[in-house]
Design a protein around this motif. Structure first.
Motif, short mmCIF file in Angstrom:
data_model
loop_
_atom_site.label_atom_id
_atom_site.label_comp_id
_atom_site.label_asym_id
_atom_site.label_seq_id
_atom_site.Cartn_x
_atom_site.Cartn_y
_atom_site.Cartn_z
N THR A 114 0.85 -1.04 0.06
CA THR A 114 0.09 -0.05 0.13
C THR A 114 0.90 1.17 0.08
OG1 THR A 114 -1.28 -1.33 1.31
CG2 THR A 114 -2.08 1.09 1.18
N MET A 115 1.88 1.23 0.88
CA MET A 115 2.85 2.54 0.80
C MET A 115 3.30 2.58 -0.53
SD MET A 115 4.74 2.12 4.48
CE MET A 115 3.97 1.24 6.04
N ALA A 116 3.86 1.45 -0.86
CA ALA A 116 4.66 1.81 -2.30
C ALA A 116 3.47 2.13 -3.41
CB ALA A 116 5.26 0.38 -2.78
N SER A 117 2.34 1.76 -3.40
CA SER A 117 1.44 2.16 -4.38
C SER A 117 0.98 3.82 -4.30
CB SER A 117 -0.06 1.50 -4.01
OG SER A 117 0.12 0.17 -4.24
N THR A 118 1.60 4.58 -3.24
CA THR A 118 1.39 6.17 -3.31
C THR A 118 2.58 6.38 -4.03
OG1 THR A 118 3.06 6.28 -1.46
CG2 THR A 118 0.58 5.86 -0.84
N TRP A 119 3.74 5.88 -4.32
CA TRP A 119 4.76 6.48 -4.86
C TRP A 119 5.03 7.98 -4.35
CZ3 TRP A 119 6.67 4.45 -10.16
CH2 TRP A 119 6.05 3.09 -10.49
N ASN A 120 5.09 8.00 -3.02
CA ASN A 120 5.12 9.21 -2.31
C ASN A 120 6.30 9.02 -1.40
OD1 ASN A 120 4.98 11.56 -1.01
ND2 ASN A 120 2.55 11.60 -1.06
N PHE A 160 3.55 -8.71 1.29
CA PHE A 160 2.71 -7.52 1.81
C PHE A 160 3.59 -6.66 2.43
CE2 PHE A 160 2.53 -10.54 5.10
CZ PHE A 160 2.53 -9.71 6.38
N GLU A 161 4.59 -7.15 3.00
CA GLU A 161 5.61 -6.17 3.89
C GLU A 161 6.60 -5.31 3.11
OE1 GLU A 161 7.97 -7.75 7.18
OE2 GLU A 161 6.59 -9.67 7.16
N TYR A 162 6.77 -5.84 1.77
CA TYR A 162 7.70 -5.14 0.93
C TYR A 162 7.36 -3.97 0.02
CZ TYR A 162 10.53 -9.44 2.83
OH TYR A 162 10.89 -10.24 3.45
N PHE A 163 7.89 -3.32 -0.61
CA PHE A 163 7.54 -2.16 -1.41
C PHE A 163 7.14 -2.54 -2.92
CE2 PHE A 163 9.84 -0.04 2.08
CZ PHE A 163 9.11 0.80 2.37
N SER A 164 8.20 -3.31 -3.56
CA SER A 164 7.85 -3.61 -4.89
C SER A 164 8.85 -4.32 -5.63
CB SER A 164 7.87 -2.07 -5.85
OG SER A 164 9.35 -1.80 -6.14
N GLU A 165 8.56 -4.60 -7.00
CA GLU A 165 9.40 -5.31 -7.78
C GLU A 165 10.50 -4.73 -8.48
OE1 GLU A 165 6.20 -6.69 -10.37
OE2 GLU A 165 6.68 -5.32 -12.00
N ASP A 166 10.65 -3.47 -8.20
CA ASP A 166 11.49 -2.31 -9.02
C ASP A 166 12.38 -2.01 -8.01
OD1 ASP A 166 12.24 -0.79 -11.25
OD2 ASP A 166 12.06 0.65 -9.69
N PRO A 167 13.82 -2.06 -8.34
CA PRO A 167 14.80 -1.66 -7.35
C PRO A 167 14.67 -0.14 -7.08
CG PRO A 167 15.95 -2.20 -9.42
CD PRO A 167 14.54 -2.83 -9.40
N LEU A 168 14.62 0.68 -7.99
CA LEU A 168 14.40 2.10 -7.96
C LEU A 168 13.32 2.43 -6.83
CD1 LEU A 168 15.64 5.04 -8.56
CD2 LEU A 168 13.79 4.99 -10.44
N LEU A 169 12.24 1.93 -7.11
CA LEU A 169 10.89 2.42 -6.38
C LEU A 169 11.35 1.87 -4.99
CD1 LEU A 169 8.01 3.46 -6.07
CD2 LEU A 169 7.09 1.26 -6.97
N THR A 170 11.69 0.65 -4.91
CA THR A 170 11.92 0.03 -3.58
C THR A 170 13.26 0.85 -2.70
OG1 THR A 170 11.40 -2.26 -4.15
CG2 THR A 170 12.77 -2.05 -2.50
N GLY A 171 14.02 0.93 -3.42
CA GLY A 171 15.09 1.56 -2.66
C GLY A 171 14.97 3.10 -2.22
N ILE A 172 14.19 3.92 -2.99
CA ILE A 172 13.71 5.19 -2.67
C ILE A 172 12.78 5.08 -1.38
CG2 ILE A 172 12.51 7.22 -3.20
CD1 ILE A 172 13.91 6.78 -5.91
N LEU A 545 0.16 0.57 -9.36
CA LEU A 545 0.57 -0.61 -8.96
C LEU A 545 1.87 -0.64 -8.72
CD1 LEU A 545 -1.56 -3.12 -10.91
CD2 LEU A 545 -1.91 -2.65 -8.40
N PRO A 546 2.55 -0.93 -7.57
CA PRO A 546 4.14 -1.42 -7.78
C PRO A 546 4.56 -2.74 -8.01
CG PRO A 546 3.04 -1.72 -5.49
CD PRO A 546 2.00 -1.50 -6.53
N VAL A 547 3.53 -3.50 -8.40
CA VAL A 547 3.94 -5.07 -8.82
C VAL A 547 3.11 -5.37 -9.89
CG1 VAL A 547 4.88 -5.61 -6.51
CG2 VAL A 547 2.38 -5.94 -6.99
N THR A 548 3.54 -6.12 -10.76
CA THR A 548 2.62 -6.58 -11.87
C THR A 548 1.75 -7.77 -11.50
OG1 THR A 548 4.53 -6.31 -13.41
CG2 THR A 548 2.84 -7.60 -14.14
#
Length: 735
Positions: A114-120, A160-172, A545-548
């Motif tokens: 959910t947090m990652a889906s904000t891209w914020n 559900f605990e993690y952010f995404s499938e992408d290293p940039l989005l996850t890392g930031i 979506l932060p994941v496919t």
């Protein structure tokens, strides 16, 4: 260590982030650590390298002034070194089942997805600040937060605990979360380093991957998070990486983390993840030992010192890393005291804001959403929506503010419960639609639910899927006959909306039969209110979506879940029944660095919903990007009739003439109706490069870029020529 900060718009950094809390920090933590180390006895040094599980201590022997959490490391009071009181985290100050500390409440933040889906990033930093503040008030000075593992498999139990499938989005996002936590003068980890993408068989999984693939994906996510957040500690994972356990993997811990990235904090193990006296391999601290076990960093470490297989120089180095971090973050000078009152109201408002921004509108045919204000009869079906909203389970589980209205045991272990958050969507919808008759059916009988649906103006079906630490879900299906329930209700009423409360992507065999789908994930302490406000239109959905979402498991790089049957291919035996030294579960990821959406692009596959996808109740238009060196600018305009937020995603689509698909920048943009804003994205060159021969290599040639509404909906392409260059992570560079 600061390069990645340039990826995010300078305007975002300047205007959206608040300064750190006033916490005493040492001006020279290295010198202070050296001075303290010189005064320590050998026993005092060794005591800092072994942590304990507080719940296993005999009654009356655990320090009365410390809260019981995941772990405890004794301090050295005579030298002013406080004990380390550790709490699990990621989604709030954890308290599994509400029983570790009897019914001790904390704000239950929405899921990492959910947090990652904000891209914020700015919003996620606020979440970190809130979690850190609550941890400090409870007396904890270490939060085991910062889940940075990529979602390589959508069936992952901890996805559900993690952010995404992408290293940039996850890392930031991970880095900003850590930064927020540590602004309270406490330590945050990043975890689980590295390649812990699966839960099934995690203690004997052996992930096989070559270095370039690691460097361009999972390791890059950790690297970015560490650059932004500067976490006090890195937690190594349970699994092996290329035949060596992560917590004794000299390549990961010494060569990459310390050597290439210059990391100055300490490495702690995950609980029970140590298999040798590996202090010389880069592990500094063994976590979560229990009296009934023989710890590796206890008597065994002393024996190794006596035998000369490790040295006191190894011990001093590890103790110095812990001390330095405590001084750098102010932990030693301003350690938390348990029992401080917590004003939960702003944190609950924050949790609701995250849920609202992180809910993704996947489908909305014929403008069925928002629900018409004049709706007279609304039927709500399933998902325990009359009680609350679901959450995932495991070490991240939070006992929410207000308590859990429903606690379902999922196995016989002491703390293992499914919890529901005290935020029932039915009650929240009644607040949004006071004029409507709102009824509820639990969904246990599809035929009965379908009969009730025939008389409703609109039907909202809540579908749920439970996920937990320690085990992946076997497939992408909704459990408990919910697919049949949705089909039956949709056949009875063409105005059926599905709200998915899941811990990851799910298959949707009914997708063509319903006009609207809302992905709410696990929405946290105020999830019911957030969902109802989006359904009513009080909030314009803006999550992406932060994941496919695959159509089916057949599209995945590993269609069969790794470790699903735990059968040793060679011997035909259950791996768990073999001797410890023979318990090996090899896992390969055929996608390598092409995780998630990049795999779909490479194979020409069309997913159910692509990475980056998300609809709104308004519309947006984005201009062609303009490139100047490593900076891109473009305009975003709200072309609809109401205010909303867009997530602008900048993709690399070709590298020196070779097709690519990589997210290289993003920004969430709030726009009034008719408003236009310019977005600036500074591009990190690692995102345009490949890892070759021990360093980053960016070939000279033409590079193409496009702004997308998702990974597979890209706008006009801009092509520029860029010079080639090679460089190493340790700062050495050549052109």
């Amino acid at each position: 260590m600061k390069r990645i900060g340039k990826i995010i718009s300078l305007a975002l950094i300047a205007t959206a982030l608040t300064g750190p809390s006033a916490v005493a920090q040492s001006a020279d933590p290295d010198a202070q650590a050296a001075a303290t180390l010189a005064q320590m006895t050998q026993e005092e040094k060794l005591s800092m390298l072994q942590g304990f599980v507080p719940q296993t201590w005999p009654a009356g022997t655990f320090p009365a002034d410390l809260p019981k959490g995941a772990g405890y490391v004794p301090g050295v009071p005579r030298l002013g070194i406080p004990a380390l009181a550790e709490s699990d985290a990621s989604l709030g100050v954890a308290n599994m089942g509400g029983l570790m500390r009897t019914n001790d409440e904390a704000t239950a933040m929405p899921a990492g997805l959910t947090m990652a889906s904000t891209w914020n990033p700015a919003l996620i930093e606020q979440v970190g600040r809130a979690m850190g503040a609550e941890a400090r008030a409870k007396g904890f000075n270490v939060l085991l937060a910062g889940g940075i593992n990529l979602v390589r498999d959508p069936r992952g139990g901890r996805a559900f605990e993690y952010f995404s499938e992408d290293p940039l989005l996850t890392g930031i996002l991970g880095g900003y979360s850590v930064r927020g936590v540590q602004s309270n003068g406490i330590v945050s980890t990043v975890k689980h380093y590295a390649l812990n993408a699966n839960e099934t068989g995690r203690s004997f999984a052996d992930v096989r991957m070559d270095e370039p693939a690691m460097r361009e994906s999972d390791l890059l996510a950790f690297q970015i998070a560490i650059e932004i957040g500067e976490p006090g500690s890195v937690m190594c994972a349970y699994n092996k990486v290329n035949t060596t356990y992560a917590c004794e993997n000299g390549f990961l811990l010494n060569d990459v983390l310390r050597g290439d990235w210059g990391y100055k904090g300490w490495v702690m193990s995950d609980w029970g993840a140590v298999h040798s006296v590996s202090i010389d391999k880069g592990l500094d601290q063994e976590s979560g030992t229990q009296p009934r076990h023989t710890p590796w960093f206890g008597q065994r470490l002393k024996d190794a010192l006596a035998a000369g297989t490790v040295t006191w120089a190894d011990v001093d180095r590890s103790v110095s890393r812990i001390l330095r971090t405590m001084y750098a973050l102010g932990v030693a000078d301003d350690s938390p005291v348990a029992g401080k009152p917590i004003y939960f109201a702003p944190h609950l408002d924050l949790a609701q804001r995250v849920a609202e921004q992180g809910t993704v509108l996947l489908k909305n045919e014929n403008g069925i959403l928002p629900i018409a204000a004049g709706a007279k009869r609304i039927l709500v079906v399933g998902g325990h929506a009359d009680v609350g909203v679901p959450a995932g389970a495991g070490s991240s589980q939070v006992w929410p503010v207000g308590g859990s209205p429903l606690r379902l045991r999922y196995d016989e272990k002491e703390y293992h419960f499914r919890l529901y958050m005290p935020s029932p969507p039915v009650a929240a919808l009644k607040e949004q639609f006071p004029q409507a008759a709102i009824s509820f059916d639990d969904g246990s009988d599809p035929a009965r639910a379908a009969q009730a649906a025939r008389g409703a103006d609109v039907v909202v079906v809540f579908a749920e899927q439970f996920r937990r630490e320690g085990r992946d879900v076997p497939d992408l299906s909704l459990p408990d006959n919910q697919d049949a329930l949705i089909e039956s209700v949709a056949a009875a009423n063409g105005r059926t909306v599905v709200v998915l409360e899941t811990g990851g992507p799910v298959a949707m065999p009914w997708i063509d039969k319903v006009p609207a789908v809302l992905q709410a994930w696990y929405p946290g302490n105020r999830g019911g209110e957030a969902t109802a406000r989006i359904l009513s239109g009080a909030v314009n959905p803006s999550g992406h979506l932060p994941v496919t979402f695959p159509v089916a498991a057949a599209q995945l790089p590993n269609p069969v879940l790794p470790g699903q049957n735990l059968i040793d291919a060679a011997g035909g035996k259950d791996v768990r029944t073999l001797p410890k030294e023979q318990q090996v579960l090899p896992i390969t990821f055929p996608e390598g660095s092409d995780v998630g959406y990049r795999w779909y692009a490479q194979k020409g596959l069309k997913p159910l919903f692509p990475f980056g996808h998300g609809l709104s109740y308004t519309t947006f238009d984005t201009s062609r990007p303009k490139l100047s060196g490593m900076t891109a600018t473009f305009n975003v305009r709200n072309t609809g009739k109401r205010a909303g937020a867009d997530v602008s995603q900048l993709y690399l689509v070709s590298q020196a003439g070779q097709p690519q698909q990589r997210l290289i920048g993003f920004q969430r943009v709030e726009l009034k109706a008719g408003e236009t804003k310019q977005v600036t994205v500074n591009i990190d060159p690692r995102l345009l490069a490949d890892w070759k021969n021990g360093g980053w290599h960016m070939p000279a040639g033409k590079y193409s870029f496009a702004v997308g509404k998702s990974a597979d909906r890209l706008g006009p392409v801009t092509e520029i020529s860029l010079p080639g260059r090679t460089w190493r992570d340790n700062g050495a560079s050549e052109r």
